[in-house]
Scaffold this motif. Structure first.
Motif, PDB file in Angstrom:
ATOM      1  N   GLN A   1     -15.365 -10.908  16.317  1.00 40.11           N
ATOM      2  CA  GLN A   1     -15.492 -11.373  17.588  1.00 40.11           C
ATOM      3  C   GLN A   1     -16.954 -11.392  18.087  1.00 40.11           C
ATOM      4  N   GLU A   2     -17.612 -10.042  17.831  1.00 38.06           N
ATOM      5  CA  GLU A   2     -19.097  -9.696  18.298  1.00 38.06           C
ATOM      6  C   GLU A   2     -19.978 -10.951  17.499  1.00 38.06           C
ATOM      7  N   MET A   3     -19.867 -11.053  16.160  1.00 35.98           N
ATOM      8  CA  MET A   3     -20.749 -12.126  15.628  1.00 35.98           C
ATOM      9  C   MET A   3     -20.693 -13.305  16.156  1.00 35.98           C
ATOM     10  N   SER A   4     -19.315 -13.744  16.502  1.00 33.47           N
ATOM     11  CA  SER A   4     -19.434 -15.270  17.153  1.00 33.47           C
ATOM     12  C   SER A   4     -19.993 -15.428  18.435  1.00 33.47           C
ATOM     13  N   LYS A   5     -20.437 -14.381  18.876  1.00 32.44           N
ATOM     14  CA  LYS A   5     -21.264 -14.561  20.169  1.00 32.44           C
ATOM     15  C   LYS A   5     -22.748 -14.882  19.985  1.00 32.44           C
ATOM     16  N   HIS A   6     -23.062 -15.114  18.573  1.00 30.28           N
ATOM     17  CA  HIS A   6     -24.687 -15.482  18.497  1.00 30.28           C
ATOM     18  C   HIS A   6     -24.802 -16.407  17.530  1.00 30.28           C
ATOM     19  N   LYS A   7     -25.772 -17.112  17.361  1.00 31.49           N
ATOM     20  CA  LYS A   7     -26.028 -18.132  16.245  1.00 31.49           C
ATOM     21  C   LYS A   7     -26.476 -17.540  14.925  1.00 31.49           C
ATOM     22  N   ASN A   8     -27.429 -16.822  15.162  1.00 34.84           N
ATOM     23  CA  ASN A   8     -28.052 -16.247  14.020  1.00 34.84           C
ATOM     24  C   ASN A   8     -27.662 -14.557  13.840  1.00 34.84           C
ATOM     25  N   THR A   9     -27.040 -14.386  12.837  1.00 36.98           N
ATOM     26  CA  THR A   9     -26.469 -13.012  12.667  1.00 36.98           C
ATOM     27  C   THR A   9     -26.792 -12.455  11.205  1.00 36.98           C
ATOM     28  N   CYS A  10     -26.796 -11.341  10.957  1.00 34.24           N
ATOM     29  CA  CYS A  10     -26.974 -10.645   9.517  1.00 34.24           C
ATOM     30  C   CYS A  10     -25.822  -9.638   9.447  1.00 34.24           C
ATOM     31  N   LEU A  11     -25.458  -9.598   8.438  1.00 33.85           N
ATOM     32  CA  LEU A  11     -24.029  -8.683   8.106  1.00 33.85           C
ATOM     33  C   LEU A  11     -24.485  -7.605   7.097  1.00 33.85           C
ATOM     34  N   PHE A  12     -23.934  -6.378   7.702  1.00 33.16           N
ATOM     35  CA  PHE A  12     -24.567  -5.336   6.570  1.00 33.16           C
ATOM     36  C   PHE A  12     -23.292  -4.455   6.421  1.00 33.16           C
ATOM     37  N   VAL A  13     -22.557  -4.380   5.307  1.00 26.54           N
ATOM     38  CA  VAL A  13     -21.243  -3.789   5.261  1.00 26.54           C
ATOM     39  C   VAL A  13     -21.135  -2.362   4.751  1.00 26.54           C
ATOM     40  N   VAL A  14     -20.328  -1.575   5.298  1.00 25.44           N
ATOM     41  CA  VAL A  14     -20.194  -0.080   4.603  1.00 25.44           C
ATOM     42  C   VAL A  14     -18.710  -0.139   4.315  1.00 25.44           C
ATOM     43  N   GLY A  15     -18.315  -0.013   3.271  1.00 26.61           N
ATOM     44  CA  GLY A  15     -17.036   0.031   2.928  1.00 26.61           C
ATOM     45  C   GLY A  15     -16.387  -1.120   1.951  1.00 26.61           C
ATOM     46  N   GLN A  16     -15.621  -0.875   0.750  1.00 27.01           N
ATOM     47  CA  GLN A  16     -15.227  -1.991   0.093  1.00 27.01           C
ATOM     48  C   GLN A  16     -14.157  -3.044   0.863  1.00 27.01           C
ATOM     49  N   VAL A  17     -13.561  -2.361   1.814  1.00 28.64           N
ATOM     50  CA  VAL A  17     -12.417  -3.388   2.346  1.00 28.64           C
ATOM     51  C   VAL A  17     -13.044  -4.491   3.148  1.00 28.64           C
ATOM     52  N   GLY A  18     -14.396  -3.700   4.130  1.00 28.20           N
ATOM     53  CA  GLY A  18     -15.061  -5.210   4.486  1.00 28.20           C
ATOM     54  C   GLY A  18     -15.927  -6.069   3.844  1.00 28.20           C
ATOM     55  N   ARG A  19     -16.232  -5.443   2.552  1.00 33.48           N
ATOM     56  CA  ARG A  19     -16.990  -6.252   1.671  1.00 33.48           C
ATOM     57  C   ARG A  19     -15.828  -7.249   1.223  1.00 33.48           C
ATOM     58  N   GLN A  20     -14.964  -6.752   0.681  1.00 31.50           N
ATOM     59  CA  GLN A  20     -14.069  -7.928   0.081  1.00 31.50           C
ATOM     60  C   GLN A  20     -13.356  -8.842   1.043  1.00 31.50           C
ATOM     61  N   TYR A  21     -13.419  -8.181   2.416  1.00 25.58           N
ATOM     62  CA  TYR A  21     -12.626  -9.268   3.549  1.00 25.58           C
ATOM     63  C   TYR A  21     -13.745 -10.432   3.908  1.00 25.58           C
ATOM     64  N   PHE A  22     -14.984 -10.101   4.074  1.00 22.11           N
ATOM     65  CA  PHE A  22     -16.184 -11.018   4.274  1.00 22.11           C
ATOM     66  C   PHE A  22     -16.357 -12.060   3.051  1.00 22.11           C
ATOM     67  N   SER A  23     -16.107 -11.561   1.881  1.00 21.62           N
ATOM     68  CA  SER A  23     -16.446 -12.202   0.689  1.00 21.62           C
ATOM     69  C   SER A  23     -15.407 -13.425   0.486  1.00 21.62           C
ATOM     70  N   ARG A  24     -14.170 -12.833   0.681  1.00 16.76           N
ATOM     71  CA  ARG A  24     -13.027 -13.747   0.784  1.00 16.76           C
ATOM     72  C   ARG A  24     -13.156 -15.126   1.848  1.00 16.76           C
ATOM     73  N   ARG A  25     -13.890 -14.648   2.727  1.00 14.56           N
ATOM     74  CA  ARG A  25     -13.995 -15.778   4.007  1.00 14.56           C
ATOM     75  C   ARG A  25     -15.320 -16.461   3.732  1.00 14.56           C
ATOM     76  N   ARG A  26     -16.122 -16.392   2.669  1.00 14.36           N
ATOM     77  CA  ARG A  26     -17.506 -16.783   2.512  1.00 14.36           C
ATOM     78  C   ARG A  26     -18.426 -16.522   3.459  1.00 14.36           C
ATOM     79  N   VAL A  27     -18.254 -15.209   4.073  1.00 14.51           N
ATOM     80  CA  VAL A  27     -19.320 -14.781   4.906  1.00 14.51           C
ATOM     81  C   VAL A  27     -20.420 -14.186   4.277  1.00 14.51           C
TER      82      VAL A  27
END
Length: 295
Positions: free
Chosen positions: A106-132
């Motif tokens: 929800q927060e990332m969808s508010k902005h055009k240019n974003t950079c994502l940093f992940v702590v935790g394997q669950v988050g990494r796998q989640y965004f990787s599956r969605r090709r983020v």
């Protein structure tokens, strides 16, 4: 109705699972106590840092510093927003990970240019599956939050901010309000806001101060340490919330297993009684048949 052997196997299987869920509950309880103790040991130092920063801002009302630069002159579509998303390394903790990830999207969808940093394997796998695109991963941090890891994250992000590759930096994590209530939360790390330090007003006496060699140099030293402490608190808070969520989930699973065993015990007794009754009936029928043959 299932036979006695099948019901007995199901009861044994549920008993084995119940032992695991109960053990996980105890482990999470132990980790939660340890994490809270570590956080409490560092709170006074970082409270004093916050008070000192407030003291500088109070005595230098016209003070400007890069860490407080909101870059208002930069167009919105040219700004880059960095998000640190703190999740767990594994599941079995109810909706803990899901709530954080949903808020992050929800927060990332508010902005055009974003950079994502992940702590935790669950988050990494989640965004990787969605090709983020994941711009940075901090491995082994979710299950072992330490000041060293917090400093590493703070230094990485501060460097990107000072180089103007990131204009605003946020951290998304789960805050444990009470033992029964946890909520995902968003905190802005950089640029910092003066209002944030007003809560520290009553912690230090009011007196004149001299900052050597200058307020800017003092702030250069204080802010990185403050960010390190803030991130450490965030990591501990998230870790504590995860353990608390896992305790709740495992306690619920153990209770459900006990209820299932009660139902299966009833079915087992009924099946066993039916089997005994059938055996008695067969024995009586056989005895009668033999009696008739003799007669």
């Amino acid at each position: 109705m299932a036979n006695v052997r099948e019901i007995k196997e199901r009861i044994d299987s549920i008993n084995d699972i119940m032992k695991i869920t109960n053990a996980m509950y105890l482990i999470s309880s132990s980790k939660l106590k340890k994490a809270k103790k570590s956080l409490e040991a560092t709170v006074p130092y970082f409270d004093q840092l916050q008070s000192t920063i407030h003291h500088i801002l109070k005595h230098t009302p016209e003070f400007e510093h890069v860490y407080f630069d909101s870059r208002e002159n930069k167009p919105e579509d040219k700004k880059t927003y960095g998000y640190i998303v703190v999740t767990g390394d594994k599941g079995l903790c109810g909706s803990y990970n899901h709530n954080v990830l949903r808020l992050a999207e929800q927060e990332m969808s508010k902005h055009k240019n974003t950079c994502l940093f992940v702590v935790g394997q669950v988050g990494r796998q989640y965004f990787s599956r969605r090709r983020v695109t994941i711009d940075g991963e901090f491995l082994y941090t979710a299950q072992n939050p330490t000041l060293y890891r917090a400093r590493s994250i703070a230094e990485t992000l501060t460097d990107l901010y000072l180089k103007e590759r990131l204009d605003e930096i946020y951290v998304i994590f789960t805050k444990m309000i009470t033992s029964a209530k946890m909520e995902p939360e968003v905190i802005r790390l950089l640029p910092m806001e003066r209002e944030r330090f007003k809560t520290a007003a009553g912690r230090t006496p009011h007196h004149d101060a001299v900052f050597s060699p200058s307020p800017e140099k003092v702030m250069d030293h204080l802010v990185p340490n403050y960010l390190k402490g803030l991130l450490y608190g965030v990591l501990i808070e998230a870790f504590s919330s995860e353990q608390n969520a896992r305790m709740t989930a495992m306690d619920s699973a153990t209770s459900s297993a006990k209820d299932m065993i009660k139902e299966l015990d009833l079915l087992y007794n009924r099946a066993r009684q039916a089997a005994i009754t059938q055996e008695i009936t067969e024995i009586v029928s056989g005895a009668r048949s033999q009696q008739k043959k003799k007669n």
